[in-house]
Design a protein around this motif. Structure first.
Motif, short mmCIF file in Angstrom:
data_model
loop_
_atom_site.label_atom_id
_atom_site.label_comp_id
_atom_site.label_asym_id
_atom_site.label_seq_id
_atom_site.Cartn_x
_atom_site.Cartn_y
_atom_site.Cartn_z
N ILE A 231 0.84 -1.21 0.00
CA ILE A 231 0.00 0.00 0.00
C ILE A 231 0.87 1.26 0.00
N GLY A 232 1.95 1.23 0.78
CA GLY A 232 2.85 2.39 0.81
C GLY A 232 3.50 2.65 -0.54
N THR B 200 0.95 3.98 -2.89
CA THR B 200 0.66 5.39 -2.60
C THR B 200 1.73 6.30 -3.19
N GLN B 201 3.00 5.90 -3.10
CA GLN B 201 4.06 6.69 -3.69
C GLN B 201 3.92 6.81 -5.21
N LEU C 225 1.14 6.58 -6.89
CA LEU C 225 -0.01 7.45 -7.18
C LEU C 225 0.34 8.92 -6.91
N ASP C 226 1.14 9.17 -5.87
CA ASP C 226 1.57 10.55 -5.62
C ASP C 226 2.38 11.09 -6.79
#
Length: 497
Positions: A272-273, A276-277, A279-280
């Motif tokens: 997930i982390g 998230t990176q 997607l950022d």
């Protein structure tokens, strides 16, 4: 339809306006001539009657009666058209005026009266009545046939002059309108082809260089710009798809692996982390593109004010100095003419320009290198003392930019081969270029040294000189914006460390 359009063209309407002006000028001219002729003929008639009366007053009664009778001769009618001698009871004694004219006053002045012959239409004549010796009255008359002939000649001259001129002007207007309409028709056909999708089509431009040709040239330049922008949009779309596809593919692959079989909590949190990176990174690309679009629309120009470039340099040094120390890079500043480093612009955007340039400098400079921010006045040849363009520069000792790539790096998503391994989206310098265009500032990129390895790079920004008075008029009070956007920059610095 084409013939009907001729009469609706601007050229034909202009021709009609010119024709109307010509007719008005000619009518005014002939009217003035008509008035002058009438005045001249009236004055001549009055002078003639008074002169003849003065001559006859000095004759003896017998001679006067003889002269009046002689006025009926044809050769004497050239001077006078009538003469009569009356007694005190207004009874005719001699001459061809047999009845006393109605309304005639014996005052020695000329009067214009209407005469009604027994079997003819009434007409006007000019009469003069004076008393002569012998208790008699002398009446002299002069007709207005000369004035009537002059009026007739004037009216005839008006018609003879106006009709050919109007006809010639209308024919000229039709010919010119037909010619202009033919040119417009060719342009319409070219525009239709452009609207059908042929973006390489251009309006025909000849060598006449009239208003229509200049307009066609401006439209062609606009089409060139639009075609260039469409190509950029097409390229940007491809670049966006290429740059977003990689992180999105990684997100999809990680999620598929996470869902393919059971995993523990730590593994799922790691997936997930990482997702998230990725997607950022996608969001940063989209945000940067939206930011560039907003700046290029010019909406931020309304917030321009007087900005102290020296204070911006100080703020950037304060914010990025810890980051540079952590990377082992010396970050210093050099400012000259500190009390005159003022520009007209948006402080937040100018801070963003220097922040992006410092980011690049720190990314591509190895440990032990140096980054220098400088600000000074560029005193040109024609600048007065204390005047000049404000120049900001960022110099580093990094890997540098090849001369062939110094224009390309300002484009969107451009990444040189030696910077592929460094994280980034390739939009930082595009954002810098957009902001500087908004401020009418120039950007020059050159090498910092002649070394083959790590030649370094210098980004030099030149702001046009506005003068102290212009800056004061634009913003009478220097706004206290020292801490403006400081929080966002601090957050950005913390994230990058």
């Amino acid at each position: 339809m084409f013939r009907a359009d001729i009469f609706r063209t601007a050229t034909f309407r202009l021709t009609l306006a010119v024709v109307g002006a010509m007719i008005g000028a000619m009518v005014l001219q002939f009217g003035l001539v008509f008035v002058q002729l009438s005045h001249f003929e009236a004055h001549r008639s009055e002078t003639l009657l008074k002169r003849e009366a003065d001559v006859l007053l000095h004759e003896t009664p017998a001679r006067l009666e003889y002269e009046v009778r002689e006025r009926t001769r044809d050769n004497l009618r050239i001077v006078l058209n009538g003469a009569g001698l009356f007694d005190s009871g207004f009874h005719p004694l001699a001459g061809d005026i047999k009845t006393w004219p109605d309304g005639l006053v014996i005052d020695g002045e000329v009067h214009q009266l209407r005469v009604q012959p027994p079997e003819d239409a009434p007409y006007e004549m000019r009469f003069l009545a004076v008393r002569v010796p012998g208790d008699r009255i002398l009446v002299l008359a002069h007709s207005l046939h000369m004035l009537t002939e002059l009026h007739y000649m004037t009216r005839r001259a008006v018609w003879i002059s106006v009709l050919p001129i109007v006809a010639f002007a209308l024919m000229t207007g039709i010919v010119l309108s037909h010619r202009a309409l033919a040119r417009v028709k060719v342009m319409h056909e070219a525009i239709d082809r452009i609207m059908d999708g042929d973006l390489h089509e251009r309006l025909p431009v000849a060598r006449e260089r009239d208003d229509l040709e200049r307009l066609a040239g401006s439209v062609n330049r606009m089409l060139d710009r639009l075609e260039h922008l469409l190509d950029e949009i097409r390229d940007v779309g491809n670049d966006i798809a290429h740059d977003l596809r990689t992180p999105l593919t990684r997100v999809r692959a990680r999620l598929e692996r996470a869902t393919s079989r059971p995993h523990d909590t730590d593994y799922l949190n790691g997936v997930i982390g990482q997702a998230t990176q990725d997607l950022d990174q996608c969001f940063s690309v989209i945000t940067a593109l939206l930011r560039i679009g907003e700046i290029e629309n010019g909406r931020r120009r309304a917030g321009f004010a007087r900005v102290d470039a020296g204070m911006i340099v100080d703020d950037i040094i304060d914010l990025y100095e810890p980051i540079a120390e952590a990377q082992g890079i010396a970050l210093t500043s050099e400012t000259q003419d500190r009390d005159r480093l003022f520009v007209f612009g948006d402080r937040d955007l100018l801070i963003e320009v220097l922040a992006n340039l410092i980011d690049n400098a720190l990314k591509f400079t190895q440990a032990g290198g140096a980054v220098v921010i400088a600000a000074h006045l560029n005193h040109g040849a024609h600048a007065a003392p204390g005047e000049g363009d404000v120049v900001l520069s960022v110099a580093d000792t990094g890997i540098g930019i090849a001369e062939s790539e110094r224009t390309a790096v300002l484009g969107r998503f451009y990444r040189s081969d030696k910077s592929r391994h460094i994280p980034g989206s390739g939009l930082g310098l595009s954002l810098v270029s957009a902001i500087l265009r908004l401020h009418s500032a120039s950007l020059t990129i050159r090498a910092a040294s002649t070394r083959e390895t790590n030649p370094g790079c210098i980004f030099e920004i030149g702001f046009p000189w506005h003068g102290v008075e212009a800056l004061a008029d634009a913003d009478g009070v220097l706004k206290d914006v020292t801490h403006c956007n400081r929080a966002s920059l601090e957050n950005r610095a913390v994230i990058e460390t």
